[in-house]
Design an enzyme around this catalytic site. Structure first.
Site, mmCIF file in Angstrom:
data_model
loop_
_atom_site.group_PDB
_atom_site.id
_atom_site.type_symbol
_atom_site.label_atom_id
_atom_site.label_comp_id
_atom_site.label_asym_id
_atom_site.label_seq_id
_atom_site.Cartn_x
_atom_site.Cartn_y
_atom_site.Cartn_z
ATOM 1 C CG HIS A 1 54.649 57.024 39.099
ATOM 2 N ND1 HIS A 1 55.530 57.958 38.570
ATOM 3 C CD2 HIS A 1 55.249 56.376 40.000
ATOM 4 C CE1 HIS A 1 56.687 58.011 39.289
ATOM 5 N NE2 HIS A 1 56.463 57.152 40.157
ATOM 6 C CE1 TYR B 1 56.013 63.047 31.676
ATOM 7 C CE2 TYR B 1 57.476 63.780 29.472
ATOM 8 C CZ TYR B 1 56.951 62.701 30.445
ATOM 9 O OH TYR B 1 56.869 61.482 30.256
ATOM 10 N N PRO C 1 61.267 60.831 22.483
ATOM 11 C CG PRO C 1 63.262 60.903 24.180
ATOM 12 C CD PRO C 1 62.730 61.057 22.539
ATOM 13 C CE LYS D 1 52.391 56.626 24.943
ATOM 14 N NZ LYS D 1 51.975 56.002 26.181
ATOM 15 C CE1 TYR E 1 53.802 60.203 29.717
ATOM 16 C CE2 TYR E 1 52.948 58.843 31.700
ATOM 17 C CZ TYR E 1 53.894 59.632 31.041
ATOM 18 O OH TYR E 1 55.169 59.653 31.571
HETATM 19 P P1 RFL Z 1 66.359 47.907 20.662
HETATM 20 O O1 RFL Z 1 66.208 48.070 22.231
HETATM 21 O O2 RFL Z 1 67.285 49.142 20.118
HETATM 22 O O3 RFL Z 1 66.830 46.513 20.623
HETATM 23 C C1 RFL Z 1 67.580 46.264 19.528
HETATM 24 C C2 RFL Z 1 68.515 45.264 19.601
HETATM 25 O O4 RFL Z 1 69.147 44.606 18.447
HETATM 26 C C3 RFL Z 1 70.593 44.499 18.358
HETATM 27 N N1 RFL Z 1 71.068 44.597 17.011
HETATM 28 C C4 RFL Z 1 71.324 43.717 16.307
HETATM 29 N N2 RFL Z 1 71.278 42.116 16.664
HETATM 30 C C5 RFL Z 1 71.883 41.404 15.667
HETATM 31 N N3 RFL Z 1 72.307 41.813 14.172
HETATM 32 C C6 RFL Z 1 72.319 43.194 14.152
HETATM 33 N N4 RFL Z 1 72.751 43.497 13.017
HETATM 34 C C7 RFL Z 1 71.722 44.164 14.877
HETATM 35 N N5 RFL Z 1 71.849 45.438 14.948
HETATM 36 C C8 RFL Z 1 71.214 45.865 16.324
HETATM 37 C C9 RFL Z 1 70.750 45.861 19.236
HETATM 38 O O5 RFL Z 1 72.225 45.320 19.863
HETATM 39 C C10 RFL Z 1 69.698 45.686 20.393
HETATM 40 O O6 RFL Z 1 70.012 44.812 21.402
HETATM 41 O O7 RFL Z 1 65.059 47.858 19.899
HETATM 42 P P2 RFL Z 1 63.343 47.414 20.368
HETATM 43 O O8 RFL Z 1 63.599 46.100 20.816
HETATM 44 O O9 RFL Z 1 62.707 47.600 19.136
HETATM 45 O O10 RFL Z 1 63.247 48.505 21.580
HETATM 46 C C11 RFL Z 1 62.675 49.655 21.471
HETATM 47 C C12 RFL Z 1 63.168 50.495 22.557
HETATM 48 O O11 RFL Z 1 64.483 50.137 22.954
HETATM 49 C C13 RFL Z 1 62.931 51.993 22.343
HETATM 50 O O12 RFL Z 1 61.929 52.385 21.664
HETATM 51 C C14 RFL Z 1 62.951 52.698 23.670
HETATM 52 O O13 RFL Z 1 64.180 52.589 24.425
HETATM 53 C C15 RFL Z 1 62.697 54.139 23.636
HETATM 54 N N6 RFL Z 1 62.571 55.032 24.762
HETATM 55 C C16 RFL Z 1 61.578 54.960 25.683
HETATM 56 N N7 RFL Z 1 60.295 54.160 25.306
HETATM 57 C C17 RFL Z 1 59.422 54.128 26.262
HETATM 58 O O14 RFL Z 1 58.391 53.240 25.984
HETATM 59 N N8 RFL Z 1 59.228 54.778 27.385
HETATM 60 C C18 RFL Z 1 60.212 55.432 27.759
HETATM 61 O O15 RFL Z 1 60.213 56.116 28.900
HETATM 62 C C19 RFL Z 1 61.479 55.707 26.880
HETATM 63 N N9 RFL Z 1 62.401 56.601 27.049
HETATM 64 C C20 RFL Z 1 63.642 55.771 24.988
HETATM 65 C C21 RFL Z 1 63.373 56.535 26.455
HETATM 66 C C22 RFL Z 1 64.769 56.066 24.257
HETATM 67 C C23 RFL Z 1 65.850 56.538 24.711
HETATM 68 N N10 RFL Z 1 67.170 56.315 24.122
HETATM 69 C C24 RFL Z 1 68.342 56.541 24.716
HETATM 70 C C25 RFL Z 1 66.770 56.205 22.586
HETATM 71 C C26 RFL Z 1 64.529 57.368 26.658
HETATM 72 C C27 RFL Z 1 65.657 57.523 25.882
HETATM 73 C C28 RFL Z 1 66.705 58.323 26.359
HETATM 74 C C1 PHB Z 2 62.788 57.701 31.632
HETATM 75 O O1 PHB Z 2 62.338 57.654 32.863
HETATM 76 O O2 PHB Z 2 63.846 57.672 31.190
HETATM 77 C C2 PHB Z 2 61.639 58.444 30.845
HETATM 78 C C3 PHB Z 2 60.428 58.971 31.318
HETATM 79 C C4 PHB Z 2 59.532 59.526 30.432
HETATM 80 C C5 PHB Z 2 59.810 59.891 29.415
HETATM 81 C C6 PHB Z 2 61.208 59.517 28.822
HETATM 82 C C7 PHB Z 2 61.987 58.801 29.630
HETATM 83 O O3 PHB Z 2 58.960 60.594 28.516
#
Ligand code: RFL
Ligand code: PHB
Length: 401
Positions: A78, A206, A298, A302, A390
């Site tokens: 994008h 957004y 979110p 980031k 971004y």
């Molecule tokens: P994770 O992905 O939470 O992975 C942690 C792993 O550790 C495991 N775990 C354990 N393992 C062993 N022993 C234990 N005691 C444990 N406790 C937990 C878990 O099962 C898991 O597998 O962390 P990590 O690797 O630091 O990654 C971070 C990302 O997952 C997170 O920051 C993003 O998903 C945030 N986020 C977004 N980030 C972006 O860069 N771009 C986006 O567009 C974006 N959109 C989002 C998001 C997060 C969202 N939610 C659901 C929180 C949108 C949403 C809705």
């Molecule tokens: C997504 O596609 O899940 C998404 C995109 C942009 C955001 C957060 C989540 O800022």
């Protein structure tokens, strides 16, 4: 390569999210042995729908470590995004302003690619480990232990990487008197859906709306990812599909010039929102990376990108240490990462406050929000501020060099 029964590994990694899996890949390529311990099953981590936007450099890191091929085939590049408010939608041309774009590719696809690459090279991931514990982080030989079925296992490590997300155990292994926490909890959450319907816009939208924020995103030309601002403890049971579509139409309809196409809702869930930083990110031989150390709302897309940034700094520091005994990267890890993390915290907070409805807002605040959106979408200087954050600030140190 260390298997699960080896009694010593160079780097013990807790958590197989993007942070842990990428950290296992980077030092592995440099011949450093790693073991990954994950609490959940492979199917669970590969099916967990989360982030979708990869910064320019994050996508490049994945290519550099040999897991970018499917992303380049199936991901969507994008070059712009839209900010919708006050009945209109205005485009921020990321590419014209920064020379860069972003890659829309699901986090669970990144996880699948990293798991496949690790298994293909014979690397160990212990899935469904329970009672995971870290001990002796202040000693030269920290220990990682866990239960696999009935058996209790342990390894000693040179270093432990806590990549176990916000609810993991690693952060709590740092003594309370050492750890400082900075936090803001927002009075709302996001209700997110994955729907089988072509995205109504080619680029993300957004939307700031009087009913609350909404976001149109996607995973493929056939699958839409949509979010709605809701209560932080929203009961998803109160949101039958028809109500979700009605709210999305109200908040996003004008921005797409009519009506969103509706389709089967494949998945739905509610996420509470917070900004959170734990300092320092290193204590003794334990290093925190990703959500284990920090959370962003979110709105700026980031979280995963920050996790990748931490891991790159840590991998480089480990490689330098093992190549020459130089500890400076390890010693500077926390400071280097935190400089960037605070800039990203600021951006994520700024996007959040600009786009969401806060109950305590006065009519003055609403007008100010609209003025800010008007400014950001008309002033090249202000638009560049949004765009450069971004697509991603440079990885090294806090900011521009
Ligand atoms: P994770 O992905 O939470 O992975 C942690 C792993 O550790 C495991 N775990 C354990 N393992 C062993 N022993 C234990 N005691 C444990 N406790 C937990 C878990 O099962 C898991 O597998 O962390 P990590 O690797 O630091 O990654 C971070 C990302 O997952 C997170 O920051 C993003 O998903 C945030 N986020 C977004 N980030 C972006 O860069 N771009 C986006 O567009 C974006 N959109 C989002 C998001 C997060 C969202 N939610 C659901 C929180 C949108 C949403 C809705
Ligand atoms: C997504 O596609 O899940 C998404 C995109 C942009 C955001 C957060 C989540 O800022």
């Amino acid at each position: 390569m260390a298997g699960p029964d080896a009694s010593h590994v160079q780097v013990g990694i807790v958590g197989a999210g993007p942070a842990g899996l990428l950290l296992a890949r980077l030092p592995d390529l440099a011949g450093i042995s790693c073991l990954v311990i994950e609490a959940r099953s492979r199917a669970h981590i590969e099916g967990r729908i989360r982030a979708g936007v990869l910064e320019h450099e994050t996508a490049q890191v994945l290519r550099d470590v040999g897991v970018g091929a499917r992303m380049d085939r199936e991901g969507l590049v994008h070059h712009g995004l839209h900010l919708a408010f006050d009945g209109e939608s205005r485009r921020i041309d990321l590419h014209a302003l920064t020379g860069k774009g972003v890659m829309v590719y699901g986090q669970h696809e990144v996880v699948k690619d990293l798991v496949a690459a690790r298994i293909e090279t014979g690397g160990a991931i212990v899935f469904e480990a329970t009672d995971v514990a870290i001990a002796d982080i202040e000693s030269a030989r920290p220990t990682l232990s866990w239960r696999e079925g009935e058996a209790r296992r342990s390894v000693t490590c040179d270093f432990v990487a806590g990549c176990d997300g916000f609810h993991g155990i690693s952060r709590g292994s740092i003594p309370a008197e050492v750890l400082r926490v900075f936090e803001r909890v927002y009075p709302f959450g996001w209700l997110g859906i994955l729907a089988r319907t072509p995205p109504a816009s080619e680029e993300l939208i957004y939307a700031r709306h009087e009913d609350g924020f909404a976001l149109l995103s996607m995973r493929s030309p056939e699958i839409s990812r949509l979010y709605l601002q809701c209560a932080p403890d929203e009961d998803i049971g109160r949101w039958p599909d028809a109500r979700i579509w009605e709210a999305l139409q109200a908040r996003l309809g004008a921005a797409v010039g009519g009506k969103l196409s509706e389709g089967e809702i494949l998945q739905k869930g509610v996420t509470a929102m917070r900004s959170f930083v734990a300092e320092p990110m290193r204590h003794g031989r334990l290093f925190l990376a990703g959500d284990a150390a920090h959370i962003v709302p979110p709105t700026g897309a980031k979280g995963m990108n920050l996790a990748v940034g931490d891991v790159r700094v840590l991998a480089r520091a480990l490689e330098r240490f093992y190549a020459s005994g130089d500890e400076s990267g390890l010693v500077g890890y926390s400071k280097t990462c935190l400089a960037r993390i605070w800039r990203v915290q600021r951006f994520s907070w700024w996007m959040t406050q600009m786009l969401h409805r806060f109950e305590e807002d006065t009519p003055f605040d609403r007008r100010r929000q609209l003025a800010e959106l008007d400014y950001v979408t008309t002033s090249p200087a202000a638009a560049t501020t949004l765009a450069e954050n971004y697509v991603g600030l440079p990885l090294d140190a806090g900011g521009h060099k």
